[in-house]
Design an enzyme around this catalytic site. Structure first.
Site: not given
Length: 396
Positions: A184, A212, A242
């Site tokens: 990240s 992610h 996300k």
């Protein structure tokens, strides 16, 4: 009222954080999350959000949530294990399994809760965990909560991982390798092909948190799909918060494994679940990401990422090891990092300074996260502000 000494003690600790520049200055969002938003009363280009595919304010997610709220009400009533869960979660579990290409799946209240509950559930005393040194804090906390031994291997270094595997092989009941799919803070991708090969050779379990990577890599299915190792991952972990634009965590695996986790993970057993409206929005988000429209959003995301990264590097900024729409600007100085972030906000560009303890001292940075909904004008505005203040501060 707290005791005077308690107030004094934590007041001094807070003062130390402020003096070191290690305190979060949290902005107030006054509009829906998107590539542009109203933050602290002003309209800005947002480069501080995980909302990669611009789904957080998608009308279809909102409509699905409204319809579920009308049908099922708002609150879940209690923890899912006690009061049961609404039937829409069964549909969501099936869709996650389809998305992850696993036999079964389970949702958690948050992505953090997946790691904090699952890792202690699947390993025990007499086991060992090998963890990348830059894994997310939720993984670190999950490891701490387990009774397994912990071994840290160098970041994205299969050679060091193999050395560590040799050292532990035959000494423990089970070996678990844990890694983020996409990291990240740097935006780099774990070398999952090499890690999966080592897991096979040493008969280790492989656990990948792809928070992610989902919606970004592998036509949206994530880093294991991107690198062709889906079948070799034992625990597929992710989040809806996300690229999927919603909230909650998920894990995919075989039926027996999922049922065991459901019955042993305290963060599932003892946490109130998210409302059924959130489940409906999550289901809709998965449908979109798995469609042709989802693939088009991913294409635009990568187009924007390439343009923005190239622009930053052309100005002279250090973007580190980025391989994804996480594009850091590494500055290496807390004061300059914070000053650049403030200056960018004054220019109408919302970014967040990332300093110690989120990253090691000397690697302070601004983490930019590009969105599929950014226009070329948005990105040009951000690049112009970066160039203006990067030169003023002597960073470039």
């Amino acid at each position: 009222m707290v005791r005077p000494w308690v107030k004094e003690y934590y007041g001094l600790k807070l003062k130390e954080l402020i003096e070191r520049g290690e305190i979060w200055e949290i902005k107030r969002l006054m509009s829906p999350a998107g590539p542009r938003a109203v933050v602290d009363g002003r309209e800005v280009v947002v480069l501080a959000s995980n909302n990669y595919l611009n789904l957080a304010n998608d009308p279809r997610l909102k409509q699905a949530a409204v319809e579920a709220m009308e049908k099922y009400g708002w609150g879940p009533g209690a923890v899912w294990a006690i009061a049961g869960y609404h039937e829409i979660l069964d549909a969501l579990h099936r869709k996650i399994a389809e998305f992850k290409r696993t036999e079964a799946a389970l949702v958690f209240p948050t992505g953090f809760a997946v790691n904090a509950g699952t890792i202690p559930a699947i390993v025990e005393q007499g086991d060992v965990i090998l963890s990348d040194e830059l894994n997310h804090g939720s993984i670190i906390d999950g490891i701490r909560l387990s009774r397994a031994e912990k071994v840290i291997y160098k970041h994205c270094d299969p050679s060091d991982l193999e050395d560590k595997l040799r050292q532990v092989h035959g000494k423990y009941k089970k070996i678990l390798i844990v890694t983020d799919g996409v990291f990240s803070m740097d935006g780099d991708i774990a070398p999952l092909r090499e890690i999966a090969k080592l897991a096979r050779e040493y008969n280790a379990m492989l656990y990948v948190d792809d928070a992610h990577g989902e919606g970004v890599l592998g036509e949206g299915r994530g880093s294991p799909a991107h690198l062709g190792v889906e079948e070799e991952v034992d625990f597929h972990v992710g989040t809806f918060s996300k690229a999927l634009g919603s909230s909650g965590g998920m894990i995919g695996s075989d039926h027996e494994v999922i049922e065991y986790i459901r019955n042993r993970a305290r963060s599932w057993l003892l946490s109130t679940g998210f409302p059924p409206a959130v489940a409906a929005a999550n289901l809709k988000a998965l449908e979109i990401v798995m469609s042709d429209e989802g693939r088009e959003r991913i294409r635009r995301l990568w187009e924007n990422r390439e343009y923005f990264k190239k622009g930053l590097e052309g100005i002279g900024f250090n973007t580190g090891k980025s391989q994804t729409p996480i594009v850091p600007v590494i500055i290496g100085d807390t004061k300059k990092t914070r000053e650049l972030a403030r200056s960018l906000f004054d220019e109408g560009v919302f970014v967040v300074p990332i300093v110690y303890p989120m990253v090691a001292r000397g690697t302070e940075r601004i983490r930019n996260q590009v969105n599929a909904g950014h226009t070329r004008d948005d990105l040009d505005k951000a690049l112009a502000a970066y160039e203006k203040h990067g030169r003023r501060l002597g960073i470039v």
